[in-house]
Design a protein around this motif. Structure first.
Motif, PDB file in Angstrom:
ATOM      1  N   VAL A  15       0.896  -1.214   0.023  1.00 29.91           N
ATOM      2  CA  VAL A  15      -0.130   0.081  -0.026  1.00 29.91           C
ATOM      3  C   VAL A  15       0.878   1.319   0.041  1.00 29.91           C
ATOM      4  O   VAL A  15       0.634   2.066  -0.498  1.00 29.91           O
ATOM      5  CB  VAL A  15      -1.144  -0.165   1.433  1.00 29.91           C
ATOM      6  CG1 VAL A  15      -1.733   1.374   1.350  1.00 29.91           C
ATOM      7  CG2 VAL A  15      -1.715  -1.278   1.017  1.00 29.91           C
ATOM      8  N   ARG A  16       2.016   1.235   0.882  1.00 28.29           N
ATOM      9  CA  ARG A  16       2.990   2.385   0.935  1.00 28.29           C
ATOM     10  C   ARG A  16       3.630   2.654  -0.605  1.00 28.29           C
ATOM     11  O   ARG A  16       3.834   3.710  -1.062  1.00 28.29           O
ATOM     12  CB  ARG A  16       3.924   2.084   1.689  1.00 28.29           C
ATOM     13  CG  ARG A  16       3.656   2.446   3.168  1.00 28.29           C
ATOM     14  CD  ARG A  16       3.091   3.587   3.409  1.00 28.29           C
ATOM     15  NE  ARG A  16       2.720   4.170   4.773  1.00 28.29           N
ATOM     16  CZ  ARG A  16       1.784   5.147   5.038  1.00 28.29           C
ATOM     17  NH1 ARG A  16       1.440   6.322   4.149  1.00 28.29           N
ATOM     18  NH2 ARG A  16       1.545   5.439   6.113  1.00 28.29           N
ATOM     19  N   MET A  18       2.079   1.853  -3.510  1.00 27.58           N
ATOM     20  CA  MET A  18       0.747   2.576  -4.339  1.00 27.58           C
ATOM     21  C   MET A  18       0.479   3.925  -3.914  1.00 27.58           C
ATOM     22  O   MET A  18       0.692   4.759  -4.794  1.00 27.58           O
ATOM     23  CB  MET A  18      -0.593   1.949  -3.866  1.00 27.58           C
ATOM     24  CG  MET A  18      -2.007   2.342  -4.425  1.00 27.58           C
ATOM     25  SD  MET A  18      -3.171   1.793  -3.912  1.00 27.58           S
ATOM     26  CE  MET A  18      -3.064  -0.039  -4.358  1.00 27.58           C
ATOM     27  N   ASN A  19       0.973   4.301  -2.744  1.00 29.47           N
ATOM     28  CA  ASN A  19       0.957   5.816  -2.414  1.00 29.47           C
ATOM     29  C   ASN A  19       2.149   6.436  -3.042  1.00 29.47           C
ATOM     30  O   ASN A  19       1.675   7.671  -3.651  1.00 29.47           O
ATOM     31  CB  ASN A  19       1.217   5.891  -0.938  1.00 29.47           C
ATOM     32  CG  ASN A  19       0.864   7.260  -0.268  1.00 29.47           C
ATOM     33  OD1 ASN A  19       1.711   8.192  -0.596  1.00 29.47           O
ATOM     34  ND2 ASN A  19      -0.271   7.514   0.295  1.00 29.47           N
ATOM     35  N   TYR A  72      -6.771   7.948  -5.243  1.00 26.28           N
ATOM     36  CA  TYR A  72      -6.028   6.684  -4.746  1.00 26.28           C
ATOM     37  C   TYR A  72      -5.075   6.914  -3.719  1.00 26.28           C
ATOM     38  O   TYR A  72      -4.717   6.208  -2.867  1.00 26.28           O
ATOM     39  CB  TYR A  72      -5.188   6.413  -6.003  1.00 26.28           C
ATOM     40  CG  TYR A  72      -5.985   5.110  -6.741  1.00 26.28           C
ATOM     41  CD1 TYR A  72      -5.579   3.858  -6.480  1.00 26.28           C
ATOM     42  CD2 TYR A  72      -6.816   5.461  -7.705  1.00 26.28           C
ATOM     43  CE1 TYR A  72      -6.298   2.828  -7.124  1.00 26.28           C
ATOM     44  CE2 TYR A  72      -7.479   4.325  -8.583  1.00 26.28           C
ATOM     45  CZ  TYR A  72      -7.085   3.012  -7.851  1.00 26.28           C
ATOM     46  OH  TYR A  72      -7.938   2.009  -8.332  1.00 26.28           O
ATOM     47  N   SER A  76      -5.202   4.862  -0.406  1.00 25.01           N
ATOM     48  CA  SER A  76      -3.979   4.096   0.168  1.00 25.01           C
ATOM     49  C   SER A  76      -3.318   4.556   1.493  1.00 25.01           C
ATOM     50  O   SER A  76      -3.037   4.004   2.361  1.00 25.01           O
ATOM     51  CB  SER A  76      -2.619   4.323  -0.666  1.00 25.01           C
ATOM     52  OG  SER A  76      -2.208   5.633  -0.890  1.00 25.01           O
ATOM     53  N   TYR A  79      -6.084   2.897   4.078  1.00 26.32           N
ATOM     54  CA  TYR A  79      -5.761   1.590   4.276  1.00 26.32           C
ATOM     55  C   TYR A  79      -4.332   1.262   5.112  1.00 26.32           C
ATOM     56  O   TYR A  79      -4.337   0.629   6.096  1.00 26.32           O
ATOM     57  CB  TYR A  79      -5.718   0.702   2.752  1.00 26.32           C
ATOM     58  CG  TYR A  79      -5.501  -0.848   2.992  1.00 26.32           C
ATOM     59  CD1 TYR A  79      -5.910  -1.465   4.184  1.00 26.32           C
ATOM     60  CD2 TYR A  79      -5.383  -1.628   1.886  1.00 26.32           C
ATOM     61  CE1 TYR A  79      -5.792  -2.796   4.300  1.00 26.32           C
ATOM     62  CE2 TYR A  79      -4.875  -2.929   1.984  1.00 26.32           C
ATOM     63  CZ  TYR A  79      -5.358  -3.605   3.119  1.00 26.32           C
ATOM     64  OH  TYR A  79      -5.456  -5.040   3.314  1.00 26.32           O
ATOM     65  N   ALA A  80      -3.580   2.216   4.712  1.00 27.59           N
ATOM     66  CA  ALA A  80      -2.170   2.097   5.500  1.00 27.59           C
ATOM     67  C   ALA A  80      -2.121   2.346   6.947  1.00 27.59           C
ATOM     68  O   ALA A  80      -1.778   1.953   7.642  1.00 27.59           O
ATOM     69  CB  ALA A  80      -1.105   2.963   4.804  1.00 27.59           C
TER      70      ALA A  80
END
Length: 207
Positions: A15-16, A18-19, A72, A76, A79-80
């Motif tokens: 997820v990180r 994705m960020n 997005y 992210s 969720y993170a």
């Protein structure tokens, strides 16, 4: 280390990543929109002024695309933050603080804002840059719309009217959906509804 802890750690890394990806995508889209708009202004001055009529469309697409990138980033970060809260709760020490830093330094989650522009105590340099890009984009849009409509009107007034109605209609639809998704909180609520069910340990947001 339990299987659940290993999975959560791996997912946090994903997820990180994705960020970081969508931060890079955001600035790539800003550069593309800026360069394309400038090229159209130059081409309009050098070749045919009617080419400037495309500038508002490019500016609007750029605004919608960068807001999509920001959606997005919010995804992210939500969720993170939950993953970090869960990992902290199951670790010997609560060592993960990135989500808290982002909430304080960039922009707060789960609060009323215009995409990533928060007001009051949540305002930051990140928010200023969001406003900066938005204001410049709006000015480029309006200048392009005025020049484009005038140029089209000198050739065909009905075409200029259709152009104005089309651009105004598309802009209002985009703003309406943006308000519904971001300002009204529809997007973040959908995220928190799922996360509250799966990860009841929530991030304590900075007030």
């Amino acid at each position: 280390m339990t299987p659940a802890f290993r999975l959560a750690t791996a997912q946090l890394g994903r997820v990180r990543a994705m960020n970081a990806k969508y931060h890079a995508r955001f600035f790539a889209d800003i550069r593309f929109t800026t360069l394309t708009s400038l090229a159209l202004f130059v081409a309009g001055a050098a070749v045919d002024v009617r080419l400037i009529a495309f500038v508002p469309l490019v500016a609007l697409i750029g605004a919608a695309q960068t807001a999509f990138d920001a959606s997005y980033l919010i995804f992210s970060r939500q969720y993170a933050g939950r993953l970090e809260a869960w990992l902290n709760a199951h670790a010997d020490e609560p060592v993960l603080v990135a989500a808290h830093l982002e909430d304080a330094y960039l922009f707060p989650l789960d609060s009323k804002k215009v995409v990533t522009l928060a007001f009051g105590s949540g305002f930051s340099w990140f928010g200023f840059m969001t406003a900066f890009y938005t204001v410049i984009g709006a000015l480029v849009f309006l200048v392009g719309l005025g020049i484009g409509a005038t140029a089209l009107g000198s050739q065909s007034p009905p075409l200029a009217v259709l152009y104005l109605l089309g651009m105004i209609g598309l802009t209002l639809v985009t703003l309406g959906f943006g308000w519904w998704w971001f300002v009204a909180g529809t997007g973040e609520k959908r995220l928190t509804d799922v996360l509250n069910e799966r990860f009841p340990i929530a991030l304590d947001h900075v007030s």
